[in-house]
Each structure stands twice: as structure tokens, then as C-alpha cells.
Design a protein around this motif. Structure first.
Motif: not given
Ligand SMILES: [Mg+2]
Ligand SMILES: Nc1ncnc2c1ncn2[C@@H]1O[C@H](COP(=O)(O)OP(=O)(O)OP(=O)(O)O)[C@@H](O)[C@H]1O
Lengths: 263, 271
Positions: A50, A170-171
Motif C-alpha cells: 500500500s 489496492d486490494e
Molecule cells: Mg495494504
């Protein structure tokens, strides 16, 4: 298009008056994303994925190293981005509830990037909702009254609003149930085929990558390492091996002697 | 139950605010006009709530009293919100040394009791409503700064702020669109509970002769003036007392209702 060269980044730990140690998250990270390319970034939790995404988005500035976009520095020395660059790089985050203000309606969420240059209109936002298969009635519904899947589609519509050339995911599907996950992955594939934008697809779930990513990196010792084929038989970085082992088999089989799982 | 309480509280506060705003036009008499011939009269057609020991019209004095109380409380509110919000937002957004220093200053101000500060300021600078207002504001802004800082800190990490930055919004636009709406609820709750306190402080200090001075129409002064006549004319004490009670109650109920409205994320059963 997007280039990271020897990037270092650290977060400060503890308060002002306590002995402040800097906790390194990235050291000498190098990564490149070509135009229209889908690049995966794998790694266990806490490995700095991240953080790398935030650097690419210009939300954070590197302590050392260079980040360039189209050959020019991503941000000026004061950390500001040129408006065209700002519009060219967008993001979808993991938790759609946290990524939308509960006080906004569907329209306000999606229109936010368009308000900056005064080009928001209901027609335009309705067209964006249609692109992510959401009904136009969500325009006036408060964000906190939508399901997780609807909200994540809304966030994708927001990321598409400025016709970006790079989207950091991000995910983006990891908080959703399996069925919704599959649908959103299909949507992302379709959108990329339509608009030809590049993706930086951050995840710790290796299964999502099959048939999706053009190239893959895995976080190893605070830097991304490129892997040729994460599913192939060749030798793998130990971190990736661990991620691969963490995948549940399709059919349960007798338990093997304990292996340490990561993620 | 709640269905009736909230509109009733809102109506009450609205009524008091209107009375305060339009006192010169709706009060039937000059609140300081003495008419010794008609002193201590019971309610009648000429004086709906009767007259006090100097023959002043009670209704007019209650209405002007609302103006005095709300005026003082509004000034405190403006001071406290301006100061608290700016210090809190700067601390929360800047972090680091700035945050640490500002918060230690807040800690220092939070240890000062309102009454002690008010009495000190009055002792040093003389009696007067300005000193009372400043003393109350000085001893309360730190709570607002802390609250604003806390909310700012917790929001700063949230992804919708990151999304707003990615959307290209300026810092000011993010503060206005994402921070202030989130602050409105907690601030309204804190302020509504404090409004009552401040009102009581202003009335109490005026009662002691330290805030507004007679012959001004103020509820605290009215109660003090009426003390010698409590047995013969209890209304003179009860009316301003009831005015204070209802105002404080109305403010508190309205604050609760406001919080329910401004916190859309909270499920109904938690209200
Ligand atoms: Mg993350
Ligand atoms: N704002 C912050 N302040 C201090 N430390 C932080 C901050 N954000 C992240 N970290 C630390 O940096 C490290 C990397 O965090 P990061 O969020 O980049 O990991 P990640 O790979 O995305 O993990 P996950 O898969 O759980 O999302 C972690 O050890 C984390 O504790």
C-alpha cells in the motif's frame, strides 16, 4: 509511463518526545508500469504494498529515489502534482465504506473528481454508473445505504471519471465475497479492454492474477522483485512460494506436516 | 415520545431565539421603565406577567433577558468555535511538533476552572459582561480544540480523504467537504450541552452582580432583585427561574436531536 527508481520510504514511529525511530518500509524499490499494462504487486501483509501504491498516487513523497511519470518527476519539490497528472492517475481502495464519505450520495461520490474543473453533470455521472453496471437510481442514494459490492462499483466509477491512464487497485476486491469478487474482476477486465488504461493491481491473493496480470512483482526484503511466471514451475522467491502455499486447494487433501502460512 | 419532544424543544428554542432577536419590537414595555405607582402587581390585562418591585413589566424583562442571555452565549460560542476549530484542525493536520505544542497548551487551559478564571478576570479588570464572556470562552475552547483534533486525526487516515486528494481537491475544499460535515455532529452535541452551562454561568455571575449590572434586564439579575419579595411575590423569582430552566432544557434536547440528524452512519438502535 510510470517509473520508480531506487525509492526509499520510512514512517516515523512513536511521538515527538519519545526517541523517534524511523521504520523503513521500502528500500531501493524499483518498478515500472508501461502504458496500458496490467502490473500485479504481490506480497504478504505489512510488506509495504500500500505504501508503494500511495507513492505512485503522489499521496506520499519518497525519502530518496525518483518517481517519474512520462519521464517527468511525478510531483514538484513541494509535493504538488500537475492537474493533468493528477487526473491521469486514479485509485480504488480495499474498503469501499472507508473510501466514501457516508454523507455523500452516489452522485456526489462519483462527481468529486469532476467538480474540480467544474465539469460534473448528472448525465455524465449517470453514464459512468452505467459503465460499472449500476442503476441510475443510486445517484441519489446515500453512500451508507449501499451494499459493499455496489459501493466498490461506485468507487470504480469515480476512478474512471477523469479517464485515467493508470489506476492503482489496492486490494480492490479483497473485502468482497467470492461471487462479487469474480464479477468485479470481470468488470475490471472489460473496462481495461475498452479504455486501454494501465493497472497497478495490489493484492496478497495470488489466485486473482491468473489470466489478469501482464507482469508480476512480489515484495521481497522491502522492494518489489519481478517474477517471470508466478504459476510456472521455475524457481520462485521464498515469499511467493509461501503465498502460493497459502492458496487453498480446490479439493481438501490430507494435511501435510505444518508449513508456515503468510498473509 | 421522541416524536413530540424534539419538535417541542426546537419550537421552544426557536421561540426564545425570536424573542431575543426581536425584543425591542415585541416587548410591550421598556424593560427599565419604572412605575412605582403600579409595583408588585399580579398578572393582569395590562401586564400579562405582572410587575416587579419597581413597577417594571415582567414580560418585557423576561423577553429582554432572553436577548441578554443569548447574546452573551452566542458571543461565547463564536469565540470558542473559531478558536477551537482552528487550533484543532491545525494540530490534527500538521501533526508533529505543532500538534504536541498546541495540545500541551490545551491541557493547560483545561485545568482552569471557569469560575476561578471569571472571578480573577473580574477582580483584575473590573465587572462587566465582556470579562465574563472572555473568561468562559477561555476556559472552554480547549475542549473544542481537542475534539476537532481527534476527529481530524481519525479522518486523516481514512481513504475518502485520500480519494479526495486523488480527485484533486484543495486542502481547503477537503476541510470544507469532508472535515467540517464530520465535525458538525460532535460539535453540535458538545456545544448544546455547554450552552446550558454557559447560560447558567452568565446568569449566576450576574446574580452575584459580577456580569451585567442592574437595571439591565437579565434573568440572573431579576432573580437577585426579587429575593426580598420571594414570600409576597414568588412569581418574580419563579418566572426568570423557569426561563433559565426551559432554555437550558431546550438547548440540551435540541443538541441530542441534532446529533441524531448529523450522524448518518450510526444505526438507529444506537441513538
Ligand atoms: Mg495494504
Ligand atoms: N501511516 C503510517 N504510519 C506509520 N507506519 C505505517 C503507516 N502506514 C503503514 N505503516 C507501516 O508500514 C508497513 C507497510 O504497510 P503497508 O500498508 O504498506 O503494507 P501492505 O503491504 O499494504 O499490507 P496489507 O496487505 O495488510 O495491506 C507496515 O509495517 C505498517 O505498520
Amino acid at each position: 509511463m510510470m517509473q520508480l527508481e531506487g525509492v526509499h520510504h520510512a514512517y516515523r514511529q512513536g511521538g515527538i518526545f519519545s526517541r523517534s525511530r524511523r521504520h523503513p518500509v521500502l528500500q531501493g524499490a524499483t518498478l515500472s508500469i508501461g502504458a496500458g499494462e496490467c502490473v500485479a504487486l504481490l506480497g504478504p501483509t505489512g510488506s509495504g504494498k500500500s505504501t508503494l501504491g500511495r507513492l505512485v498516487l503522489g499521496l506520499e513523497r519518497p525519502d530518496a529515489g525518483a518517481i517519474t511519470f512520462d519521464g517527468a518527476p511525478l510531483t514538484d519539490p513541494r509535493g504538488r502534482m500537475a492537474p493533468e497528472t493528477r487526473r491521469a492517475i486514479q485509485a480504488v481502495f480495499q474498503d469501499p465504506q472507508a473510501a466514501t464519505s457516508p454523507r455523500f450520495t452516489g452522485y456526489e461520490v462519483v462527481a468529486e473528481p469532476l467538480t474540480v474543473q467544474g465539469e460534473a453533470s448528472r448525465d455524465r455521472v449517470a453514464a459512468l454508473l452505467a459503465e460499472v453496471d449500476l442503476p441510475a437510481e443510486l445517484l441519489d442514494r446515500p453512500a451508507h445505504r449501499m451494499s459493499g459490492g455496489q459501493l466498490q462499483r461506485l468507487c470504480i466509477a469515480r476512478a474512471l471519471a477523469t479517464r485515467p491512464r493508470l489506476v492503482v487497485l489496492d486490494e480492490a476486491v479483497n473485502s468482497l465475497d467470492l461471487e462479487t469478487q469474480a464479477k468485479i474482476m470481470a468488470l475490471l477486465k472489460r473496462l481495461r479492454a475498452q479504455h486501454g488504461m494501465a493497472f497497478l493491481f495490489v493484492t496478497h491473493d495470488l489466485r486473482l492474477l491468473r489470466g489478469f496480470a501482464d507482469r508480476s512483482y512480489v515484495m521481497q526484503d522491502r522492494r518489489p522483485v519481478e517474477v517471470e511466471s508466478p504459476f510456472g514451475p521455475g524457481p520462485l522467491p521464498p515469499v511467493l512460494q509461501a503465498l502460493r502455499d497459502a492458496i487453498l486447494p480446490e479439493m481438501p487433501r490430507p494435511r501435510l506436516p505444518a508449513r508456515r502460512a503468510v498473509g | 415520545m421522541k416524536k413530540y419532544v424534539i419538535p417541542a424543544a426546537a419550537g421552544l428554542v426557536a421561540l426564545l431565539l425570536l424573542a431575543a432577536a426581536f425584543a425591542p419590537w415585541i416587548a410591550p414595555y421598556d424593560p427599565t421603565l419604572t412605575e412605582l405607582a403600579s409595583r408588585l402587581q399580579p398578572p393582569s390585562a395590562g401586564h400579562w406577567l405582572g410587575t416587579d418591585h419597581l413597577g417594571r413589566d415582567m414580560l418585557s424583562r423576561i423577553i429582554w433577558g432572553a436577548r441578554a442571555s443569548f447574546g452573551a452565549v452566542a458571543m461565547i460560542l463564536v469565540l470558542v468555535l473559531t478558536f477551537g476549530c482552528s487550533v484543532g484542525m491545525v494540530a490534527g493536520l500538521a501533526g508533529g511538533v505543532v500538534d504536541a505544542v498546541l495540545m500541551r497548551i490545551c491541557d493547560a487551559f483545561m485545568t482552569v476552572p471557569t469560575l476561578v478564571l471569571a472571578l480573577f478576570m473580574i477582580g483584575a479588570l473590573g465587572t462587566g459582561i465582556t470579562n465574563v464572556v472572555v473568561a468562559i470562552a477561555l476556559s472552554h475552547w480547549a475542549w473544542y480544540a481537542r475534539l476537532v483534533r481527534g476527529v481530524t486525526l481519525s479522518l486523516r487516515q481514512r481513504d475518502h480523504i485520500a480519494a479526495a486528494r486523488i480527485a484533486g481537491l484543495s486542502r481547503l475544499a477537503i476541510a470544507r467537504r469532508h472535515l467540517l460535515p464530520a465535525l458538525a455532529g460532535p460539535l453540535a452535541v458538545l456545544a448544546s450541552l455547554d450552552l446550558g452551562h454557559w447560560l447558567l454561568h452568565v446568569a449566576g455571575l450576574s446574580f452575584l452582580g459580577l456580569g451585567l449590572a442592574p437595571p439591565a434586564a437579565e434573568w440572573g439579575i431579576m432573580i437577585n432583585d426579587a429575593r426580598p419579595f420571594f414570600r409576597s411575590a414568588p412569581l418574580l423569582v419563579l418566572l426568570p427561574g423557569a426561563a433559565i430552566l426551559l432554555t437550558v432544557l431546550g438547548c440540551n434536547l435540541l443538541g441530542d436531536a441534532l446529533r441524531d440528524r448529523l450522524d448518518p452512519g450510526m444505526p438507529d438502535h444506537l441513538h
